[in-house]
Scaffold this active site. Sequence first.
Site, PDB file in Angstrom:
ATOM      1  N   ASP A 101      59.670  40.241  42.538  1.00 20.11           N
ATOM      2  CA  ASP A 101      59.220  39.413  41.343  1.00 20.11           C
ATOM      3  C   ASP A 101      57.955  38.298  41.535  1.00 20.11           C
ATOM      4  OD1 ASP A 101      59.576  38.032  38.916  1.00 20.11           O
ATOM      5  OD2 ASP A 101      61.922  38.746  38.780  1.00 20.11           O
ATOM      6  N   ASP A 202      56.314  38.257  36.192  1.00 21.59           N
ATOM      7  CA  ASP A 202      57.015  37.283  35.429  1.00 21.59           C
ATOM      8  C   ASP A 202      55.779  36.840  34.375  1.00 21.59           C
ATOM      9  OD1 ASP A 202      59.326  35.524  34.971  1.00 21.59           O
ATOM     10  OD2 ASP A 202      57.978  33.990  35.574  1.00 21.59           O
ATOM     11  N   GLU A 244      56.048  41.406  32.429  1.00 21.10           N
ATOM     12  CA  GLU A 244      57.157  40.836  31.457  1.00 21.10           C
ATOM     13  C   GLU A 244      56.263  40.292  30.268  1.00 21.10           C
ATOM     14  OE1 GLU A 244      60.735  37.562  31.025  1.00 21.10           O
ATOM     15  OE2 GLU A 244      58.956  37.155  32.132  1.00 21.10           O
ATOM     16  N   HIS A 318      68.435  39.366  33.556  1.00 23.00           N
ATOM     17  CA  HIS A 318      68.900  37.946  34.281  1.00 23.00           C
ATOM     18  C   HIS A 318      68.746  36.924  33.097  1.00 23.00           C
ATOM     19  CE1 HIS A 318      64.681  37.890  34.660  1.00 23.00           C
ATOM     20  NE2 HIS A 318      64.695  36.514  35.125  1.00 23.00           N
ATOM     21  N   ASP A 319      67.987  37.018  32.094  1.00 20.09           N
ATOM     22  CA  ASP A 319      67.810  36.225  30.990  1.00 20.09           C
ATOM     23  C   ASP A 319      68.561  36.359  29.749  1.00 20.09           C
ATOM     24  OD1 ASP A 319      65.877  34.595  32.622  1.00 20.09           O
ATOM     25  OD2 ASP A 319      64.382  36.157  31.717  1.00 20.09           O
TER      26      ASP A 319
HETATM   27  C1  GLC Z   1      60.701  34.450  32.827  1.00 23.28           C
HETATM   28  C2  GLC Z   1      62.045  34.636  33.636  1.00 23.28           C
HETATM   29  C3  GLC Z   1      62.842  33.477  33.662  1.00 23.28           C
HETATM   30  C4  GLC Z   1      62.161  32.307  34.029  1.00 23.28           C
HETATM   31  C5  GLC Z   1      60.686  32.244  33.379  1.00 23.28           C
HETATM   32  C6  GLC Z   1      59.995  31.183  33.924  1.00 23.28           C
HETATM   33  O1  GLC Z   1      60.848  34.466  31.629  1.00 23.28           O
HETATM   34  O2  GLC Z   1      62.424  36.035  33.655  1.00 23.28           O
HETATM   35  O3  GLC Z   1      64.031  33.809  34.461  1.00 23.28           O
HETATM   36  O4  GLC Z   1      62.747  31.050  33.945  1.00 23.28           O
HETATM   37  O5  GLC Z   1      60.096  33.276  33.544  1.00 23.28           O
HETATM   38  O6  GLC Z   1      59.245  31.611  35.200  1.00 23.28           O
END
Ligand code: GLC
Length: 543
Positions: A101, A202, A244, A318-319
């Site tokens: 990641d 990310d 993402e 995980h979010d």
């Molecule tokens: C993404 C991740 C999340 C994190 C954010 C900042 O959305 O999935 O868990 O808090 O980025 O890195």
Amino acid sequence: MERTEKNWWHSAVVYQIYPKSFQDTTGSGTGDLKGILQRLDYLKTLGVDLIWLSPVFASPQVDNGYDISDYQAIDPMYGTLEDMDSLIQEANRRGIGIMLDLVLNHSSDRHRWFREALKSRDNPFHDYYIWRDGGPDAFPNDMRSAFGGPAWTYVPQLGQYYFHQFAPEQPDLNWENPAVRRALYDMILWWMDRGVAGFRLDVIDQIAKEPDRHITINGPRLHEFLRELSAETFRKGNLVTVGEAWGADVDRAKRYSCPDGSELSMVFQFEHMGLDQQPGKPKWDTAPLSLSALKACFEKWQHGLHGQGWNSLFLNNHDLPRIVSRWGDEGGFRETSAKLLAVMLHGMQGTPYIFQGEELGMTNMRMTVDQLQDVEAKNLYRERLEAGYPEGQILESIYRRGRDNARTPMQWDDGPQAGFTTGTPWLPVNPNAARINAKAQLADPDSVFHFYRRLIALRKTYPVFRMGDFTLLLPEHEKLFVYTRAWMDQELLVICNFGADPTSWQLPEGWAGAKCLIANYPDAAQGLLRPWEAKILYRRTDV
Ligand code: GLC
């Protein structure tokens, strides 16, 4: 899986591990890399091809590892670089690739680059971050951080503010600076040499920003940066990459995942996950899900990217809160509804992602305010309490939407701490672990686990899952989600009865003798779909 063919990841299934909550081997209460190593055979049994590992790099853990202080070191909490090397090798030996990641939008404020940057305006690392002049109360503008509070933090000794889209401990990197880009590419190449199969990127749509114009997502140079990143790194191997992208629409997604491979392999976009919130409001302000809206959304993406890009298929990460608690039934139909949600998703085109515990039908967990760990939830609690919201209402919102729901420890067995740790877990184990756990499900051929295992195997056996085009039937129906997939002479009919009400239903013509590939009821019923009933039928049109 062999990773030699172009687009090998079209037939892959990904399993996301949140390492902090997966398996502890030291009694520390947090998971570690050796724990993942111990559980590789479990993942092999499930049949997944790739593991997306949430960040395990050195980090002060303000945002659970999404604040990286050294991209080329493993956080001691998780183990060592040697542990990572063995994990990569042992996973590869089982035909499972590791996806790391990569958090390229920001670093931790403890990263060497940022500590140097703080020293003076002339320091060579100063320009690795984004600065604007100002005074203690003269913010450059009114931009807010995603976790609450201003997006600018003042550094008195420099007389400047730095920009952060997330916590103040997560300063945004300045992608306009070629030296930043080079340093990141070199780091990625170093990981590629260690044998990883790919990367999850990310918040990648936020790297090209212009804070002065309030632009943070889809900035003007975004695709230029992505093409350079890809050419300098991923394309030198045959890697899989997933971006993402909260802000992607279909047209943008086509660029990210263009079949010429110039940017990324696939996009991870969230449009479907926002349908049960009030438009334009924060995620905490929920609204009932309309099934016809959900269907229309999937239909748009299935058509939009068919032959022109590639999507991720997911309902959890995980979010996000646990999908059974969100769109399924936490009660008596928990297993049946978990299976329905799996059928609905895995029948489509794209690369499916399973988040740890989803294959067991794990649920949300009610937490007291002292149990909460997530920076986002804690900030929300404070802000809303100050704004006069009743405490019960705030905790209810966190229960419905908070990120800690996904992060409770993996439920391995019905023993102490669900077999996750011999110590005190960093986040409590869900009390339902006595009922919902991997050990029990491995022993039960009808479990949610074995259902996922069979679904994954089907995707590998029938190319129509990978290639078929998508047709939505009954678009306006508020209970049934039915679609076909067709490729050459093969056809699938995917049928899902969303909810606890039995619904009358007649098979479309020509499907009467079709083979049932998978179903969440043991027998067929005539003219009726039972609560949360789901199945996939298959036929050949040339016979
Ligand atoms: C993404 C991740 C999340 C994190 C954010 C900042 O959305 O999935 O868990 O808090 O980025 O890195």
